[in-house]
Design a protein around this motif. Sequence first.
Motif, mmCIF file in Angstrom:
data_model
loop_
_atom_site.group_PDB
_atom_site.id
_atom_site.type_symbol
_atom_site.label_atom_id
_atom_site.label_comp_id
_atom_site.label_asym_id
_atom_site.label_seq_id
_atom_site.Cartn_x
_atom_site.Cartn_y
_atom_site.Cartn_z
ATOM 1 N N SER A 49 0.731 -1.148 0.007
ATOM 2 C CA SER A 49 -0.056 0.013 0.026
ATOM 3 C C SER A 49 0.866 1.204 -0.077
ATOM 4 O O SER A 49 1.908 1.310 -0.238
ATOM 5 N N ASN A 50 0.275 2.313 0.136
ATOM 6 C CA ASN A 50 0.761 3.644 0.316
ATOM 7 C C ASN A 50 0.110 4.277 1.651
ATOM 8 O O ASN A 50 -0.580 3.835 2.215
ATOM 9 N N THR A 68 1.579 4.656 8.876
ATOM 10 C CA THR A 68 2.373 3.830 9.678
ATOM 11 C C THR A 68 3.276 3.057 8.639
ATOM 12 O O THR A 68 2.766 2.936 7.248
ATOM 13 N N ASP A 69 4.388 2.112 8.881
ATOM 14 C CA ASP A 69 5.224 1.642 8.034
ATOM 15 C C ASP A 69 4.563 0.185 7.769
ATOM 16 O O ASP A 69 4.622 -0.392 6.247
ATOM 17 N N VAL A 70 4.099 -0.417 8.665
ATOM 18 C CA VAL A 70 3.486 -1.775 8.680
ATOM 19 C C VAL A 70 2.473 -2.043 9.553
ATOM 20 O O VAL A 70 2.454 -1.455 10.681
ATOM 21 N N LEU A 71 1.372 -2.626 9.322
ATOM 22 C CA LEU A 71 0.406 -3.328 10.186
ATOM 23 C C LEU A 71 0.229 -4.714 9.818
ATOM 24 O O LEU A 71 0.303 -5.300 8.910
ATOM 25 N N LEU A 100 4.687 1.511 1.022
ATOM 26 C CA LEU A 100 5.808 2.194 0.293
ATOM 27 C C LEU A 100 6.256 3.347 0.691
ATOM 28 O O LEU A 100 7.481 3.546 0.538
ATOM 29 N N ASP A 101 5.383 4.171 0.948
ATOM 30 C CA ASP A 101 5.755 5.775 1.193
ATOM 31 C C ASP A 101 6.772 5.773 2.232
ATOM 32 O O ASP A 101 7.728 6.558 2.124
ATOM 33 N N LYS A 102 6.374 5.123 3.332
ATOM 34 C CA LYS A 102 7.136 5.268 4.523
ATOM 35 C C LYS A 102 8.579 4.612 4.191
ATOM 36 O O LYS A 102 9.641 5.112 4.594
ATOM 37 N N ILE A 103 8.651 3.585 3.405
ATOM 38 C CA ILE A 103 10.013 2.838 3.066
ATOM 39 C C ILE A 103 10.687 3.749 2.250
ATOM 40 O O ILE A 103 11.920 3.859 2.416
#
Length: 154
Positions: A49-50, A68-71, A100-103
């Motif tokens: 996702s984003n 957030t980065d991961v859920l 993806l945006d956080k990464i």
Amino acid sequence: MIKVNVIVGNKNWIKFIRKPEAYLKRKINLLNKKKILFKKNVFFSLLLSNNSEIKKINKKFRNKDKATDVLSFPFYEKNEIKNLLKNNSEFYLGDIIVNLDKIANKANNKEEIKVKFDKLWIHGLTHLLGYKHRLNKDYLRMKKIEKKFYNLII
């Protein structure tokens, strides 16, 4: 044996990982070859996702209005998984969502994005396996497992 269903919710992922489903299946196969997790079939879904998509999901299910980065959404607690392994030939672990945006904000190139992505989905997988990191000792145990898994897929 672990199996994954990859859902590309944001097409920007393709810029960094050309074939996300094939990429993940290669990584999962490396874990499966070591037979460190399961002799039975376990499944999970991974949504790529984003920021906007994960923020909506985080708000809806965790009442947190932020990206957030991961859920991770495990279907079972750790003790339930042990029972399922004894009594079932296969079962569904749960869902993971990676942003993806956080990464991309923390990485300088495609290789760094892949490294960060691998670490995040592994983190999510450990949550699906029933691990939590509320206490420091749990955090350390979880990090040790994540490192072991990561070292098997690189």
